[in-house]
Every structure is written in C-alpha cells, then in structure tokens.
Design an enzyme around this catalytic site. Sequence first.
Site, PDB file in Angstrom:
ATOM      1  N   ASP A  38       0.855  -1.202   0.000  1.00  0.00           N
ATOM      2  CA  ASP A  38       0.000   0.000   0.000  1.00  0.00           C
ATOM      3  C   ASP A  38       0.883   1.241   0.000  1.00  0.00           C
ATOM      4  O   ASP A  38       2.071   1.165   0.318  1.00  0.00           O
ATOM      5  CB  ASP A  38      -0.910  -0.007   1.251  1.00  0.00           C
ATOM      6  N   ASP A  64       3.119   1.129  -5.021  1.00  0.00           N
ATOM      7  CA  ASP A  64       2.288   2.000  -5.850  1.00  0.00           C
ATOM      8  C   ASP A  64       1.869   1.165  -7.051  1.00  0.00           C
ATOM      9  O   ASP A  64       2.692   0.853  -7.925  1.00  0.00           O
ATOM     10  CB  ASP A  64       3.074   3.231  -6.299  1.00  0.00           C
ATOM     11  N   VAL A  65       0.600   0.786  -7.099  1.00  0.00           N
ATOM     12  CA  VAL A  65       0.154  -0.167  -8.124  1.00  0.00           C
ATOM     13  C   VAL A  65       0.255   0.384  -9.540  1.00  0.00           C
ATOM     14  O   VAL A  65       0.182  -0.387 -10.503  1.00  0.00           O
ATOM     15  CB  VAL A  65      -1.293  -0.670  -7.864  1.00  0.00           C
ATOM     16  N   TYR A 156     -14.439   6.035 -13.082  1.00  0.00           N
ATOM     17  CA  TYR A 156     -14.524   4.859 -12.200  1.00  0.00           C
ATOM     18  C   TYR A 156     -15.228   3.716 -12.940  1.00  0.00           C
ATOM     19  O   TYR A 156     -14.759   2.577 -12.910  1.00  0.00           O
ATOM     20  CB  TYR A 156     -15.277   5.226 -10.919  1.00  0.00           C
ATOM     21  N   LYS A 160     -13.384   0.102 -13.741  1.00  0.00           N
ATOM     22  CA  LYS A 160     -13.873  -1.135 -13.107  1.00  0.00           C
ATOM     23  C   LYS A 160     -14.453  -2.110 -14.130  1.00  0.00           C
ATOM     24  O   LYS A 160     -14.401  -3.330 -13.939  1.00  0.00           O
ATOM     25  CB  LYS A 160     -14.889  -0.797 -12.015  1.00  0.00           C
ATOM     26  N   THR A 191     -16.391   1.702   4.038  1.00  0.00           N
ATOM     27  CA  THR A 191     -14.930   1.880   4.141  1.00  0.00           C
ATOM     28  C   THR A 191     -14.630   3.360   3.901  1.00  0.00           C
ATOM     29  O   THR A 191     -15.500   4.110   3.434  1.00  0.00           O
ATOM     30  CB  THR A 191     -14.155   1.063   3.073  1.00  0.00           C
TER      31      THR A 191
HETATM   32  P1  NAD Z   1     -10.101   2.240   0.950  1.00  0.00           P
HETATM   33  O1  NAD Z   1      -9.921   3.641   0.523  1.00  0.00           O
HETATM   34  O2  NAD Z   1     -10.439   1.961   2.372  1.00  0.00           O
HETATM   35  O3  NAD Z   1      -8.817   1.366   0.567  1.00  0.00           O
HETATM   36  C1  NAD Z   1      -8.133   1.504  -0.643  1.00  0.00           C
HETATM   37  C2  NAD Z   1      -6.653   1.309  -0.386  1.00  0.00           C
HETATM   38  O4  NAD Z   1      -5.963   1.386  -1.639  1.00  0.00           O
HETATM   39  C3  NAD Z   1      -6.078   2.391   0.537  1.00  0.00           C
HETATM   40  O5  NAD Z   1      -5.357   1.814   1.603  1.00  0.00           O
HETATM   41  C4  NAD Z   1      -5.169   3.182  -0.389  1.00  0.00           C
HETATM   42  O6  NAD Z   1      -4.021   3.722   0.273  1.00  0.00           O
HETATM   43  C5  NAD Z   1      -4.787   2.123  -1.400  1.00  0.00           C
HETATM   44  N1  NAD Z   1      -4.283   2.724  -2.640  1.00  0.00           N
HETATM   45  C6  NAD Z   1      -4.790   3.763  -3.339  1.00  0.00           C
HETATM   46  N2  NAD Z   1      -4.016   4.042  -4.388  1.00  0.00           N
HETATM   47  C7  NAD Z   1      -2.989   3.160  -4.361  1.00  0.00           C
HETATM   48  C8  NAD Z   1      -1.849   2.946  -5.177  1.00  0.00           C
HETATM   49  N3  NAD Z   1      -1.590   3.718  -6.251  1.00  0.00           N
HETATM   50  N4  NAD Z   1      -1.019   1.923  -4.868  1.00  0.00           N
HETATM   51  C9  NAD Z   1      -1.248   1.154  -3.773  1.00  0.00           C
HETATM   52  N5  NAD Z   1      -2.303   1.323  -2.955  1.00  0.00           N
HETATM   53  C10 NAD Z   1      -3.155   2.324  -3.243  1.00  0.00           C
HETATM   54  O7  NAD Z   1     -11.241   1.659  -0.019  1.00  0.00           O
HETATM   55  P2  NAD Z   1     -11.914   0.208  -0.107  1.00  0.00           P
HETATM   56  O8  NAD Z   1     -13.379   0.413  -0.078  1.00  0.00           O
HETATM   57  O9  NAD Z   1     -11.305  -0.735   0.839  1.00  0.00           O
HETATM   58  O10 NAD Z   1     -11.523  -0.166  -1.611  1.00  0.00           O
HETATM   59  C11 NAD Z   1     -10.872  -1.379  -1.975  1.00  0.00           C
HETATM   60  C12 NAD Z   1     -11.288  -1.751  -3.362  1.00  0.00           C
HETATM   61  O11 NAD Z   1     -12.670  -2.067  -3.372  1.00  0.00           O
HETATM   62  C13 NAD Z   1     -11.102  -0.631  -4.394  1.00  0.00           C
HETATM   63  O12 NAD Z   1     -10.602  -1.177  -5.607  1.00  0.00           O
HETATM   64  C14 NAD Z   1     -12.519  -0.116  -4.584  1.00  0.00           C
HETATM   65  O13 NAD Z   1     -12.699   0.484  -5.848  1.00  0.00           O
HETATM   66  C15 NAD Z   1     -13.302  -1.394  -4.433  1.00  0.00           C
HETATM   67  N6  NAD Z   1     -14.721  -1.186  -4.123  1.00  0.00           N
HETATM   68  C16 NAD Z   1     -15.101  -0.658  -2.927  1.00  0.00           C
HETATM   69  C17 NAD Z   1     -16.456  -0.481  -2.684  1.00  0.00           C
HETATM   70  C18 NAD Z   1     -16.964   0.094  -1.374  1.00  0.00           C
HETATM   71  O14 NAD Z   1     -18.157   0.375  -1.281  1.00  0.00           O
HETATM   72  N7  NAD Z   1     -16.123   0.263  -0.364  1.00  0.00           N
HETATM   73  C19 NAD Z   1     -17.399  -0.822  -3.647  1.00  0.00           C
HETATM   74  C20 NAD Z   1     -16.965  -1.356  -4.842  1.00  0.00           C
HETATM   75  C21 NAD Z   1     -15.621  -1.549  -5.074  1.00  0.00           C
END
Ligand code: NAD
Length: 250
Positions: A38, A64-65, A156, A160, A191
């Site tokens: 992360d 950094d992805v 987005y 996705k 989250t």
């Molecule tokens: P979150 O913000 O809590 O966690 C996302 C994490 O990704 C964070 O720790 C952030 O630091 C990290 N991140 C961001 N950019 C990065 C990079 N360039 N390199 C490495 N790490 C990086 O959000 P979440 O809800 O846990 O999201 C996780 C995944 O689930 C995401 O792909 C999000 O799109 C997907 N998602 C979430 C939801 C929801 O409702 N929470 C719904 C659909 C999809």
Amino acid sequence: MAGRLSGKSALISGGASGLGEAQATLFAREGATVLVGDLQGDKGNAVVETIRAEGGEAAFIRLDVSDPESWATAVSDAVSRFGKLTTLVNNAGIFHPGGILEETKEGWDRMIAINQTGVFLGMKAAGDALLQSGNAAIVNISSLYGLMGSPNAISYHASKAAVRLMGKAGALEFAKRGIRVNTIFPGQILTPILGDITPEQDAAIKASIPMGTVGDPMDIAYASLYLASDEAKYVSGAELWVDGAWYAGQ
Ligand code: NAD
C-alpha cells in the site's frame, strides 16, 4: 490448526485499509503468510501488527500499483520473504465522482492508472512467481459500478469495467497453467473510500439496496477467502457479486 489458506503466500494491494485490511487479516487468520502492499505505511504497518498480535505472519511493503518497478519489488519481496507467491489480490483502488462533462483528463488518467492499469501490472508482475508456485489464484476487486452505469462516475465505471474483462481474459490465458483468476464485485461497503456522506446520502444509498443496508468489509473478505482457497479449485473466470442483492434488480 490448519486454516483454509494453509501453505498460501498472498500479496494484497491496498491492504492498509477497508476491504484490503479485512482480506489481509482474514487470510492470515486462515493460515496464509501475507504481504500488505500500500501507499499508506502507517496504516499498513498497523495492519501487520494486528496480524502478528493474533499469531499470524505478515509484512508491509510500500507499493504504488501504477508503477511497474514498485510491483517488481513487492513480488520479489514476497518470494524472498515467504519462499513463494501463491495468491495475488488486486484490491487497491480510488474513487472520485464526475460525469463526462466534469471529469478532467488528469482525473481520468489517475483513475485508469490505479484502478485499471494497476490490475494489469499486478497480474503481469506476479505472473512468473504465481506460475512457479504451481497452484495459484488471483482475485481482482472490481465494483458493481463495473457492471452498471450511473450518471456521475465516468472514469470509475470505465476502470472497473476493464477489470471485469481482464479477469475473464486472465482466466483463459492461465486455465491450463495453474492460475485461477476470479473477480469480486462489491456493492456499497462501509470503508473510507465512501468519503464523508451526509445522512441524506446514507439514507438514499440504503434505500437503493434491496437488503436495506451497506455491507461490511468482512463480507468481501469471506468471498475473497473462498476464491483464494483450494475449495475453489475448479472456479476460474467467475464473477461474484457481494452487494445485498443490488445487482439482482438490474
Ligand atoms: P479504501 O480507501 O479503504 O482502501 C483503498 C486502499 O488502496 C487504501 O489503503 C489506499 O491507500 C490504497 N491505494 C490507493 N491508491 C494506491 C496505489 N496507487 N497503490 C497502492 N495502494 C493504493 O477503499 P476500499 O473500499 O477498501 O476499496 C478497496 C477496493 O474495493 C477498491 O478497488 C474499490 O474500488 C473497491 N470497491 C469498494 C467499494 C466500497 O463500497 N467500499 C465498492 C466497490 C468496489
């Protein structure tokens, strides 16, 4: 006691927060060694401390992805630390709103670089190590917004939706080579990515979900656990919606 992921070694992107944190914690509880990748070092290290306090084995690496070199470092760290890499969870992601008329080129590029290119780079960087393990799984985290549209999140949706098809393509590419590739589509899960939402927005979100409530990060973690485990040994190219029946009505 043997866990459902005993003998597995997992790299989880975005493992410092939200869904990634839940998956890292649950995977370690089920016996996997876990590398949390992360940008957020403090939060990532805190997740690792929690896992270790529970008796699990984990480490943090800055990842950094959107950067291929950062992925190469993370994969080689996982292999040298844990002896192998069996499991990749492409979970890291960002969200910002914006329709076609509002979104900027910069905003679009950033979203695509992290949410879309980041998943490709992860699968590419981990590919050799996963193939060498002989029995591997990739779990990609898309979104219900990768399946359905809305008026205010153009980049987005684009990012996705691409994750969806990369999962299918990867499943076919690796079908005879020991890597399964599956995709999870979360609905609305509580989250930090949701940001600050007003009580009115909260009520509107809940009203749109047939089960009437948002999900918990562990709801996603349990789905990911199944797909990462050998229980899913004949499951590849699958799409698992975890969304309180939201998509059932689309
Ligand atoms: P979150 O913000 O809590 O966690 C996302 C994490 O990704 C964070 O720790 C952030 O630091 C990290 N991140 C961001 N950019 C990065 C990079 N360039 N390199 C490495 N790490 C990086 O959000 P979440 O809800 O846990 O999201 C996780 C995944 O689930 C995401 O792909 C999000 O799109 C997907 N998602 C979430 C939801 C929801 O409702 N929470 C719904 C659909 C999809």
